[in-house]
Design a protein around this motif. Structure first.
Motif, short mmCIF file in Angstrom:
data_model
loop_
_atom_site.label_atom_id
_atom_site.label_comp_id
_atom_site.label_asym_id
_atom_site.label_seq_id
_atom_site.Cartn_x
_atom_site.Cartn_y
_atom_site.Cartn_z
N UNK A 9 0.78 -1.11 0.43
CA UNK A 9 0.61 -0.08 -0.18
C UNK A 9 1.24 1.67 -0.01
N UNK A 10 0.83 2.18 -1.02
CA UNK A 10 1.44 3.84 -0.92
C UNK A 10 1.41 4.30 -0.13
N UNK A 11 -0.24 4.28 0.58
CA UNK A 11 -0.99 5.72 1.20
C UNK A 11 0.03 5.02 2.70
N UNK A 12 -0.60 5.73 4.21
CA UNK A 12 -0.84 5.39 5.17
C UNK A 12 -2.23 5.45 5.93
N UNK A 34 12.18 -11.48 14.95
CA UNK A 34 12.77 -10.19 14.65
C UNK A 34 11.53 -10.01 14.25
N UNK A 35 11.44 -9.25 13.79
CA UNK A 35 10.15 -8.20 12.79
C UNK A 35 11.16 -7.37 11.63
N UNK A 36 10.50 -7.62 10.27
CA UNK A 36 11.20 -6.43 8.77
C UNK A 36 9.80 -6.51 8.69
N UNK A 37 9.41 -5.38 7.55
CA UNK A 37 8.52 -4.72 7.13
C UNK A 37 9.03 -4.26 5.67
N UNK A 38 8.67 -4.74 5.08
CA UNK A 38 8.87 -4.43 3.66
C UNK A 38 7.60 -3.67 2.82
N UNK A 39 8.09 -2.20 2.77
CA UNK A 39 6.60 -1.55 2.45
C UNK A 39 7.61 -1.38 0.29
N UNK A 43 6.69 5.43 -0.03
CA UNK A 43 5.08 6.24 -0.12
C UNK A 43 5.08 6.14 1.14
N UNK A 44 4.07 6.56 2.41
CA UNK A 44 3.55 7.48 3.48
C UNK A 44 3.76 6.46 4.18
N UNK A 45 4.14 5.33 3.97
CA UNK A 45 4.25 4.01 5.16
C UNK A 45 5.73 3.99 5.60
N UNK A 46 5.97 4.28 4.26
CA UNK A 46 7.97 4.58 3.77
C UNK A 46 8.37 5.87 5.02
N UNK A 47 7.28 6.97 4.10
CA UNK A 47 8.19 7.96 5.75
C UNK A 47 7.94 7.61 6.38
N UNK A 48 6.83 6.95 6.64
CA UNK A 48 6.66 7.26 8.49
C UNK A 48 7.64 5.93 9.36
N UNK A 57 12.93 -3.22 4.66
CA UNK A 57 12.93 -2.61 3.82
C UNK A 57 12.36 -1.96 2.53
N UNK A 58 12.75 -1.58 1.45
CA UNK A 58 12.15 -0.78 0.67
C UNK A 58 11.79 -1.45 -0.76
N UNK A 59 10.33 -1.20 -1.31
CA UNK A 59 10.64 -2.33 -2.86
C UNK A 59 9.80 -0.98 -3.82
N UNK A 60 10.16 -0.67 -4.80
CA UNK A 60 9.30 0.73 -6.00
C UNK A 60 8.68 -0.73 -6.75
N UNK A 61 7.45 -0.10 -6.85
CA UNK A 61 5.79 -0.99 -7.36
C UNK A 61 5.08 0.10 -8.40
N UNK A 62 5.44 -0.22 -9.50
CA UNK A 62 4.85 0.92 -10.54
C UNK A 62 3.21 0.27 -10.81
#
Length: 369
Positions: A9-12, A34-39, A43-48, A57-62
């Motif tokens: 999800x790109x939003x928050x 051990x928790x890892x979030x992939x977002x 996106x807004x979640x990444x910024x948060x 960790x992050x990845x682009x999604x178009x």
């Protein structure tokens, strides 16, 4: 135990808030997890997450089936030796199933956070009955019942309310709504926090304002709506202007940590036509702000009409308007609603309880149960 939480999800919104709360509470109650979030990158979640202590960790999604996302899931599972994948939205589920066809991923847990029914299409049924999904964590009993209709093994379904954080939450206000938006002190504030998406039915929120201000002549009200602008926003703004309500309704767009502003609301008003259970209600309970809501999804599981809040049928702006007037004119009822709701949030709907139950389900999955 190594858990990979996946959001596409790109939003928050409430779903992303749930991931953040879950990771923080799991760290408290079970530091060995051990928790890892992939977002989604940028996106807004990444910024948060940038300002949190949660590892991500992050990845682009178009587009919906962007293979880059799949390869990133596989990379993290290999690199971190992930034990279990917790999938938090339907797009992420699609991508994880695609990834699983490319590489044998760990077992899945899927969070069902809405009361949208699973459509009886071959592809959709395949997705939600995928062999790797060992548990479906439903945000309410209503969500569980609707999901059970098209799930082959209802035993996989478990209801876990998300709740809210009741200890060590930051009450520092980020801004004064009255000062920032020039709202007179004589006006009562009717507040709503929701992104501009069709399930939130903000058209009805505007109709309530129109009924009270223009039709019934109650001018000492101001309606504040906080949430992420979308393609639907322009239609809402046009309607506000057409009804000459610009002096009475403020759309703020996203405000970071918006829940801190709830104590400034005289009433929290939810006009949704589809929900699991909105985080906004839990946060209003915590901040002792009375709630008026439409009776959709799992909301009636946490609000009893005339006991700790008011409920109305979806889309009934006239009844919602009546309930706003009734509540504003009855301080004793407000005190009753908020006292019961405040106790409920501590007794039944805390993030610690949510994390404890979720951890229990993780262990059952990893033990093959």
């Amino acid at each position: 135990m190594k858990i990979l939480h996946i959001s596409a999800v790109k939003s928050w919104g409430g779903g992303e808030n749930h991931i953040e709360n879950l990771c923080k509470e799991l760290h408290k109650i079970a530091p060995s997890v051990q928790n890892t979030v992939l977002c989604v990158k940028n996106g807004l979640f990444h910024r948060k997450l940038v300002n949190s202590e949660i590892f991500y960790e992050t990845v682009s999604i178009n587009f919906k089936m962007d293979l880059r996302f799949c390869f990133k899931v596989i990379e993290i599972c290999k690199k971190k030796q992930i034990d279990l994948i917790h999938i938090h939205d339907s797009t992420a589920l699609t991508l994880c199933i695609m990834a699983d066809h490319l590489y044998n991923l760990p077992p899945f847990v899927f969070s069902k956070k809405t009361t949208f029914p699973i459509r009886s299409r071959k592809q959709t049924l395949y997705k939600y009955n995928y062999k790797k999904i060992k548990k479906i964590l439903c945000v309410s009993e209503a969500t569980k019942a609707i999901t059970a209709v098209n799930v082959n093994d209802p035993k996989r379904l478990v209801s876990i309310y998300h709740g809210t954080k009741v200890n060590d939450y930051d009450t520092t206000e980020t801004l004064s709504l009255r000062e920032h938006y020039n709202i007179e002190h004589s006006k009562r504030i009717i507040g709503n926090i929701a992104n501009h998406n069709w399930p939130k039915d903000l058209d009805t929120f505007i109709k309530v304002a129109n009924t009270l201000v223009n039709e019934r002549g109650i001018k000492d009200l101001h309606f504040i709506q906080i949430g992420n602008y979308t393609t639907e926003t322009s239609v809402l703004i046009e309607k506000i202007e057409r009804l000459k309500l610009s002096k009475y309704i403020t759309l703020t767009n996203v405000i970071p940590n918006a829940s801190k502003l709830i104590p400034q609301f005289d009433i929290s008003l939810i006009t949704s036509k589809s929900e699991g259970v909105p985080q906004f209600i839990y946060e209003s309970f915590l901040h002792r702000t009375p709630v008026i809501s439409t009776n959709v999804g799992g909301i009636a599981e946490i609000i009893e009409h005339n006991i700790n809040g008011f409920l109305s049928p979806s889309g009934n702006s006239e009844m919602l308007s009546d309930l706003v007037i009734e509540l504003l004119n009855n301080s004793e009822l407000i005190e009753k609603f908020t006292a019961i709701s405040f106790k409920k949030i501590h007794d039944k709907y805390t993030t610690e309880m949510m994390a404890t139950k979720t951890l229990q389900e993780y262990k059952l999955v990893l033990n093959g149960k």
